[in-house]
Design an enzyme around this catalytic site. Structure first.
Site, PDB file in Angstrom:
ATOM      1  N   ALA A  66       0.864  -1.186   0.000  1.00  0.00           N
ATOM      2  CA  ALA A  66       0.000   0.000   0.000  1.00  0.00           C
ATOM      3  C   ALA A  66       0.893   1.227   0.000  1.00  0.00           C
ATOM      4  CB  ALA A  66      -0.868   0.000   1.253  1.00  0.00           C
ATOM      5  N   GLY A 110       0.476  -5.138   0.535  1.00  0.00           N
ATOM      6  CA  GLY A 110      -0.611  -5.220  -0.449  1.00  0.00           C
ATOM      7  C   GLY A 110      -0.180  -5.888  -1.753  1.00  0.00           C
ATOM      8  N   GLU A 113      -0.509  -9.465  -1.003  1.00  0.00           N
ATOM      9  CA  GLU A 113      -1.952  -9.732  -0.883  1.00  0.00           C
ATOM     10  C   GLU A 113      -2.623  -9.769  -2.263  1.00  0.00           C
ATOM     11  OE1 GLU A 113      -2.543  -6.465   1.934  1.00  0.00           O
ATOM     12  OE2 GLU A 113      -3.444  -7.911   3.304  1.00  0.00           O
ATOM     13  N   GLU A 133       3.783  -5.314   7.310  1.00  0.00           N
ATOM     14  CA  GLU A 133       2.936  -4.317   7.994  1.00  0.00           C
ATOM     15  C   GLU A 133       3.252  -4.193   9.472  1.00  0.00           C
ATOM     16  OE1 GLU A 133       1.878  -6.596   5.850  1.00  0.00           O
ATOM     17  OE2 GLU A 133       0.393  -5.739   4.479  1.00  0.00           O
TER      18      GLU A 133
HETATM   19  N1  COA Z   1       4.550   3.283  -0.181  1.00  0.00           N
HETATM   20  C1  COA Z   1       4.954   4.454  -0.674  1.00  0.00           C
HETATM   21  N2  COA Z   1       6.147   4.637  -1.276  1.00  0.00           N
HETATM   22  C2  COA Z   1       6.936   3.557  -1.393  1.00  0.00           C
HETATM   23  C3  COA Z   1       6.584   2.294  -0.900  1.00  0.00           C
HETATM   24  C4  COA Z   1       5.313   2.172  -0.276  1.00  0.00           C
HETATM   25  N3  COA Z   1       4.855   1.003   0.179  1.00  0.00           N
HETATM   26  N4  COA Z   1       7.584   1.427  -1.153  1.00  0.00           N
HETATM   27  C5  COA Z   1       8.529   2.118  -1.787  1.00  0.00           C
HETATM   28  N5  COA Z   1       8.155   3.409  -1.933  1.00  0.00           N
HETATM   29  C6  COA Z   1       8.894   4.508  -2.571  1.00  0.00           C
HETATM   30  C7  COA Z   1      10.017   5.013  -1.673  1.00  0.00           C
HETATM   31  O1  COA Z   1       9.513   5.938  -0.727  1.00  0.00           O
HETATM   32  C8  COA Z   1      10.920   5.659  -2.693  1.00  0.00           C
HETATM   33  O2  COA Z   1      10.354   6.899  -3.077  1.00  0.00           O
HETATM   34  P1  COA Z   1      11.293   8.213  -3.210  1.00  0.00           P
HETATM   35  O3  COA Z   1      12.276   7.861  -4.287  1.00  0.00           O
HETATM   36  O4  COA Z   1      10.337   9.290  -3.597  1.00  0.00           O
HETATM   37  O5  COA Z   1      11.933   8.402  -1.870  1.00  0.00           O
HETATM   38  C9  COA Z   1      10.796   4.729  -3.898  1.00  0.00           C
HETATM   39  O6  COA Z   1       9.566   4.022  -3.719  1.00  0.00           O
HETATM   40  C10 COA Z   1      11.918   3.703  -3.996  1.00  0.00           C
HETATM   41  O7  COA Z   1      11.975   2.957  -2.791  1.00  0.00           O
HETATM   42  P2  COA Z   1      13.294   2.808  -1.882  1.00  0.00           P
HETATM   43  O8  COA Z   1      12.862   2.558  -0.475  1.00  0.00           O
HETATM   44  O9  COA Z   1      14.212   3.949  -2.113  1.00  0.00           O
HETATM   45  O10 COA Z   1      13.929   1.486  -2.507  1.00  0.00           O
HETATM   46  P3  COA Z   1      14.898   0.450  -1.782  1.00  0.00           P
HETATM   47  O11 COA Z   1      15.423  -0.444  -2.849  1.00  0.00           O
HETATM   48  O12 COA Z   1      15.885   1.156  -0.911  1.00  0.00           O
HETATM   49  O13 COA Z   1      13.954  -0.417  -0.799  1.00  0.00           O
HETATM   50  C11 COA Z   1      11.962  -1.665  -0.224  1.00  0.00           C
HETATM   51  C12 COA Z   1      12.949  -1.238  -1.344  1.00  0.00           C
HETATM   52  C13 COA Z   1      10.824  -2.411  -0.895  1.00  0.00           C
HETATM   53  C14 COA Z   1      12.682  -2.605   0.759  1.00  0.00           C
HETATM   54  C15 COA Z   1      11.445  -0.411   0.518  1.00  0.00           C
HETATM   55  O14 COA Z   1      10.988   0.534  -0.443  1.00  0.00           O
HETATM   56  C16 COA Z   1      10.325  -0.678   1.484  1.00  0.00           C
HETATM   57  O15 COA Z   1      10.542  -1.204   2.557  1.00  0.00           O
HETATM   58  N6  COA Z   1       9.059  -0.307   1.101  1.00  0.00           N
HETATM   59  C17 COA Z   1       7.924  -0.433   1.961  1.00  0.00           C
HETATM   60  C18 COA Z   1       7.439  -1.860   2.020  1.00  0.00           C
HETATM   61  C19 COA Z   1       6.255  -1.979   2.974  1.00  0.00           C
HETATM   62  O16 COA Z   1       6.363  -1.787   4.175  1.00  0.00           O
HETATM   63  N7  COA Z   1       5.092  -2.336   2.406  1.00  0.00           N
HETATM   64  C20 COA Z   1       3.893  -2.554   3.160  1.00  0.00           C
HETATM   65  C21 COA Z   1       3.085  -1.322   3.259  1.00  0.00           C
HETATM   66  S1  COA Z   1       1.627  -1.577   4.227  1.00  0.00           S
END
Ligand code: COA
Length: 259
Positions: A66, A110, A113, A133
């Site tokens: 999400a 998500g 999911e 989450e």
């Molecule tokens: N929601 C909003 N933005 C997200 C996102 C999410 N779930 N996942 C990634 N992004 C965005 C980041 O904020 C970043 O944006 P920016 O460039 O404007 O700062 C961009 O996507 C790239 O992500 P980044 O975190 O820089 O990549 P990474 O390779 O360092 O890490 C992940 C990848 C997937 C490990 C990391 O993005 C992450 O942990 N995301 C969230 C996962 C999560 O908790 N999902 C469940 C949500 S309920």
């Protein structure tokens, strides 16, 4: 009408739906969820489309969950109201044609999911899956606790929910969370090969088979067995059943019309 966050490409009888926010790792904001609802509504009524493949744009992610930015400052009542409405993941699960998740990278929250709402999951060897989450102080709210538990069992699902750990595609394969794992360069061809093979079957029988398998998680065994007989018998009302049986007797490939 083109959708803002989703691309739809038709390749023969297979439609490929691509979540297209690669800069945000295809995170699902409200607009994208609405686009998914719209896309699947369009594709349900398109008789040329027999199977849908869903994937994420870019090299890195299927869907990283999400859109976390939309959680900030939301009240419980607002969030509940939004999630109790038309639900994108349920529309995928209830879609009357097979849906294959082509998991090209991160499938988190998500994203995992949505993949579990699909009928079959094919992952790239570099994909990572999980329900992180818990690390945000929340729990999965798009079916994760329910669909994963049914798919891989309570013990393994519980560990993933409680730790928020990401697992590799190979680990997901061992758990039964994904059906197949392929090298990234083979992923699309192998997924399309499977999708095309399924698309050659009778659309009527595919819809009945999907509905009946889904019933296994929704009904008790006696209800499910009774319903299966009804759906089996319903196939006998289709021209496709006559075509399938005739083709077998005549030793030729069946040409199913979806009638
Ligand atoms: N929601 C909003 N933005 C997200 C996102 C999410 N779930 N996942 C990634 N992004 C965005 C980041 O904020 C970043 O944006 P920016 O460039 O404007 O700062 C961009 O996507 C790239 O992500 P980044 O975190 O820089 O990549 P990474 O390779 O360092 O890490 C992940 C990848 C997937 C490990 C990391 O993005 C992450 O942990 N995301 C969230 C996962 C999560 O908790 N999902 C469940 C949500 S309920």
């Amino acid at each position: 009408m083109p959708l803002e966050n989703i691309l739809i490409e038709k390749r023969g009888r297979v439609a490929i739906v691509t979540i297209n926010r690669p800069d945000k790792l295809n995170a699902l904001n409200i607009a994208t969820r609405n686009d998914i609802l719209e896309a699947f509504e369009q594709l349900a009524g398109d008789d040329e489309v027999r199977v849908v493949v869903i994937t994420g744009a870019g090299e890195k992610a299927f869907i990283a969950g999400a859109d976390i930015n939309e959680f900030a400052g939301k009240t419980a009542i607002e969030q509940r109201g939004m999630m109790k409405g038309r639900r994108a993941f349920d529309s995928v699960e209830d879609f009357p044609k097979p849906v294959i998740a082509m998991i090209n990278g991160f499938a988190l929250g998500g994203g995992c999911e949505l993949a579990m709402s699909c009928d079959i999951r094919i992952a790239s060897s570099k994909a990572k899956l999980g329900q992180p989450e818990i690390k945000l102080g929340i729990i999965p709210g798009g079916g994760g606790t329910q669909r994963m538990t049914r798919l891989i069992g309570e013990g393994k699902a519980m560990e993933l929910m409680l730790t928020g750990d990401m697992i590799s595609a190979e680990e997901a394969l061992a758990l039964g969370l994904v059906n197949h794992v392929f090298q990234p360069e083979e992923l699309e061809a192998k997924t399309m090969e499977l999708a095309n093979r399924i698309a050659d079957m009778s659309p009527v029988a595919l819809a009945m088979a999907k509905a009946s398998v889904k019933n296994a998680a929704r009904m008790n065994l006696r209800e499910g067995l009774d319903s299966e007989v009804d759906l089996f018998a319903l196939c006998f009302s289709s021209e496709d059943k006559e075509e399938g049986v005739r083709a077998f007797i005549e030793k030729r490939k069946a040409d199913f019309k979806g009638k």
